[in-house]
Design a protein around this motif. Structure first.
Motif, PDB file in Angstrom:
ATOM      1  N   ASP A  59       0.631  -1.343  -0.010  1.00 49.99           N
ATOM      2  CA  ASP A  59       0.084  -0.208  -0.055  1.00 49.99           C
ATOM      3  C   ASP A  59       0.929   0.912  -0.393  1.00 49.99           C
ATOM      4  OD1 ASP A  59      -3.002   1.064   0.612  1.00 49.99           O
ATOM      5  OD2 ASP A  59      -1.679   2.499   1.334  1.00 49.99           O
ATOM      6  N   LEU A  60       0.778   2.037  -0.699  1.00 46.19           N
ATOM      7  CA  LEU A  60       1.694   3.602  -1.482  1.00 46.19           C
ATOM      8  C   LEU A  60       0.805   4.262  -0.664  1.00 46.19           C
ATOM      9  CD1 LEU A  60       2.509   2.953  -5.256  1.00 46.19           C
ATOM     10  CD2 LEU A  60       3.517   2.316  -2.939  1.00 46.19           C
ATOM     11  N   GLU A  61       1.587   5.867  -0.387  1.00 49.30           N
ATOM     12  CA  GLU A  61       0.998   6.789   0.353  1.00 49.30           C
ATOM     13  C   GLU A  61       1.901   7.611  -0.613  1.00 49.30           C
ATOM     14  OE1 GLU A  61      -1.539   7.516   1.583  1.00 49.30           O
ATOM     15  OE2 GLU A  61      -1.852   5.072   2.408  1.00 49.30           O
ATOM     16  N   ALA A  62       0.712   8.886  -1.010  1.00 51.08           N
ATOM     17  CA  ALA A  62       1.839   9.598  -2.062  1.00 51.08           C
ATOM     18  C   ALA A  62       2.149  11.482  -1.111  1.00 51.08           C
ATOM     19  CB  ALA A  62       1.226   9.282  -3.233  1.00 51.08           C
ATOM     20  N   THR A  63       2.457  12.290  -2.463  1.00 50.57           N
ATOM     21  CA  THR A  63       1.980  13.748  -1.929  1.00 50.57           C
ATOM     22  C   THR A  63       1.301  14.046  -2.735  1.00 50.57           C
ATOM     23  OG1 THR A  63       3.337  13.914  -4.434  1.00 50.57           O
ATOM     24  CG2 THR A  63       4.129  14.361  -1.805  1.00 50.57           C
ATOM     25  N   CYS A  64      -0.100  14.631  -1.671  1.00 51.45           N
ATOM     26  CA  CYS A  64      -0.857  15.404  -2.324  1.00 51.45           C
ATOM     27  C   CYS A  64      -1.696  16.903  -1.580  1.00 51.45           C
ATOM     28  CB  CYS A  64      -2.461  14.267  -2.292  1.00 51.45           C
ATOM     29  SG  CYS A  64      -2.197  14.042  -0.212  1.00 51.45           S
ATOM     30  N   TYR A  65      -2.515  16.935  -1.999  1.00 55.19           N
ATOM     31  CA  TYR A  65      -2.738  18.549  -1.608  1.00 55.19           C
ATOM     32  C   TYR A  65      -4.208  19.056  -1.427  1.00 55.19           C
ATOM     33  CZ  TYR A  65       1.521  18.229  -3.656  1.00 55.19           C
ATOM     34  OH  TYR A  65       3.140  17.433  -2.818  1.00 55.19           O
ATOM     35  N   GLY A  66      -4.221  19.803  -1.365  1.00 57.65           N
ATOM     36  CA  GLY A  66      -6.161  20.296  -1.056  1.00 57.65           C
ATOM     37  C   GLY A  66      -6.298  20.949  -2.121  1.00 57.65           C
ATOM     38  N   SER A  67      -5.859  21.507  -3.214  1.00 54.17           N
ATOM     39  CA  SER A  67      -6.765  22.544  -4.002  1.00 54.17           C
ATOM     40  C   SER A  67      -6.018  21.534  -5.494  1.00 54.17           C
ATOM     41  CB  SER A  67      -6.286  23.416  -3.859  1.00 54.17           C
ATOM     42  OG  SER A  67      -4.503  24.211  -4.638  1.00 54.17           O
ATOM     43  N   PRO A  68      -6.758  21.831  -6.339  1.00 54.33           N
ATOM     44  CA  PRO A  68      -6.323  21.945  -7.832  1.00 54.33           C
ATOM     45  C   PRO A  68      -5.457  21.927  -8.430  1.00 54.33           C
ATOM     46  CG  PRO A  68      -9.265  21.670  -7.659  1.00 54.33           C
ATOM     47  CD  PRO A  68      -8.284  21.673  -6.729  1.00 54.33           C
ATOM     48  N   GLU A  69      -5.246  23.560  -8.062  1.00 52.67           N
ATOM     49  CA  GLU A  69      -4.132  24.160  -8.607  1.00 52.67           C
ATOM     50  C   GLU A  69      -3.012  23.546  -7.706  1.00 52.67           C
ATOM     51  OE1 GLU A  69      -6.483  25.861  -6.706  1.00 52.67           O
ATOM     52  OE2 GLU A  69      -7.759  26.503  -8.531  1.00 52.67           O
ATOM     53  N   GLU A  70      -2.592  23.430  -6.570  1.00 46.66           N
ATOM     54  CA  GLU A  70      -1.694  22.661  -6.037  1.00 46.66           C
ATOM     55  C   GLU A  70      -1.441  21.498  -7.104  1.00 46.66           C
ATOM     56  OE1 GLU A  70      -0.468  23.995  -1.996  1.00 46.66           O
ATOM     57  OE2 GLU A  70      -2.321  23.212  -2.057  1.00 46.66           O
ATOM     58  N   SER A  71      -2.137  20.641  -7.622  1.00 47.04           N
ATOM     59  CA  SER A  71      -1.939  19.156  -7.858  1.00 47.04           C
ATOM     60  C   SER A  71      -2.075  19.153  -9.155  1.00 47.04           C
ATOM     61  CB  SER A  71      -3.436  18.695  -7.790  1.00 47.04           C
ATOM     62  OG  SER A  71      -3.806  18.845  -6.104  1.00 47.04           O
ATOM     63  N   ALA A  72      -1.971  20.220  -9.192  1.00 52.37           N
ATOM     64  CA  ALA A  72      -1.619  20.239 -11.173  1.00 52.37           C
ATOM     65  C   ALA A  72      -0.253  20.668 -11.729  1.00 52.37           C
ATOM     66  CB  ALA A  72      -2.138  22.043 -11.539  1.00 52.37           C
ATOM     67  N   ASN A  73       0.587  21.797 -10.283  1.00 51.07           N
ATOM     68  CA  ASN A  73       1.759  22.195 -10.462  1.00 51.07           C
ATOM     69  C   ASN A  73       2.462  21.186  -9.861  1.00 51.07           C
ATOM     70  OD1 ASN A  73       1.107  24.394 -11.215  1.00 51.07           O
ATOM     71  ND2 ASN A  73       0.609  25.069  -8.979  1.00 51.07           N
ATOM     72  N   HIS A  74       2.234  20.032  -9.442  1.00 52.99           N
ATOM     73  CA  HIS A  74       3.329  18.661  -8.672  1.00 52.99           C
ATOM     74  C   HIS A  74       2.972  17.323  -8.877  1.00 52.99           C
ATOM     75  CE1 HIS A  74       4.838  21.922  -6.354  1.00 52.99           C
ATOM     76  NE2 HIS A  74       3.950  22.235  -6.043  1.00 52.99           N
ATOM     77  N   ALA A  75       3.875  16.911  -9.500  1.00 59.60           N
ATOM     78  CA  ALA A  75       3.361  15.166  -9.509  1.00 59.60           C
ATOM     79  C   ALA A  75       3.107  14.715  -8.439  1.00 59.60           C
ATOM     80  CB  ALA A  75       4.285  14.787 -11.137  1.00 59.60           C
ATOM     81  N   LYS A  76       2.577  13.415  -8.198  1.00 60.68           N
ATOM     82  CA  LYS A  76       2.150  12.667  -7.251  1.00 60.68           C
ATOM     83  C   LYS A  76       3.750  11.394  -7.117  1.00 60.68           C
ATOM     84  CE  LYS A  76      -2.597  11.664  -6.621  1.00 60.68           C
ATOM     85  NZ  LYS A  76      -2.362  11.552  -5.566  1.00 60.68           N
ATOM     86  N   GLU A  77       4.097  12.091  -5.930  1.00 58.27           N
ATOM     87  CA  GLU A  77       5.504  11.029  -5.698  1.00 58.27           C
ATOM     88  C   GLU A  77       5.364  10.360  -4.491  1.00 58.27           C
ATOM     89  OE1 GLU A  77       9.516  13.063  -6.180  1.00 58.27           O
ATOM     90  OE2 GLU A  77       8.497  14.167  -5.657  1.00 58.27           O
TER      91      GLU A  77
END
Length: 234
Positions: A59-77
């Protein structure tokens, strides 16, 4: 023709003329054929799982964000890999591991910390993604793992994508993946809309152990759920 006694092949042949002239019927049958194919794949994997000495659950946990703008600017890792080793013959979780992973192009947001419990300082000096993938590969080699599973397909897709993007050797090359969420959907009668892990555990009469969205806790709980569905009560 007695359709009640007909084989699958005979039924499909009988329907062929109607399908050719009825787009709605053809689409319906395509969906049904896909569902049957998925069920056959799940059945084959279950039959294989019960013959194996061990199965790994990831099971993985990855970087995530509370807004669509932040999510669009950072790829999930990936920032955590949770791993559990289950013995199908008994249903026991023999071993579990937790690996934190250092992100390189994204960061652990406050939203991510609230969701997963992972704080930025926990991953700041953690091992790289490549190092953790090597650790997992070595674990599988040591235990003779031939098949691994996860609750859903996200974990497999994220690992394949990140390995490809970073030029890291995929540690499960040549190993089969078992989508345990699909199995749970069929097992508990949810069909294609499989339940979330917490709901599936509830249906199984199992209490969730640990923290939801902790990779290692989710891996252990998924292994416990799989054991239950295999009829094992460890």
């Amino acid at each position: 023709m007695d359709y009640s006694q007909a084989s699958d092949a005979a039924l499909l042949e009988a329907l062929s003329p109607q399908r050719e002239s009825n787009a709605a019927l053809d689409e319906y049958m395509r969906r049904q054929e896909g569902r049957i194919a998925r069920q056959r794949d799940i059945t084959r994997l279950v039959l294989e799982v019960v013959t194996l000495p061990v199965v790994a659950v990831v099971d993985l946990e990855a970087t995530c964000y509370g807004s669509p703008e932040e999510s669009a600017n950072h790829a999930k890792e990936v920032i955590e890999v949770g791993w559990a080793l289950m013995e199908p013959a008994t249903g026991r979780v023999l071993e579990s591991e937790q690996f934190y992973v250092r992100p390189t192009t994204s960061f652990v947001s406050s939203f991510c910390t609230e969701l997963t419990g992972i704080r930025p300082e926990q991953v700041e000096h953690a091992e790289s993604f490549a190092q953790v993938m090597e650790r997992v590969r070595a674990l599988h080699e040591r235990h003779g793992v031939k098949l691994w599973g996860s609750y859903g397909d996200y974990d497999r897709k994220q690992l394949e994508t990140q390995c490809a993007n970073e030029g890291v050797a995929y540690p499960w090359e040549g190993q089969k993946h078992f989508n345990i969420k699909e199995f749970a959907g069929a097992f508990f009668g949810f069909g294609k809309k499989s339940p979330g892990l917490a709901r599936a555990l509830e249906r199984a009469g199992l209490a969730f152990e640990g923290r939801h969205h902790s990779g290692v806790d989710d891996a252990r709980n998924t292994a416990r759920l799989l054991a239950h569905m295999l009829g094992r009560n460890a």
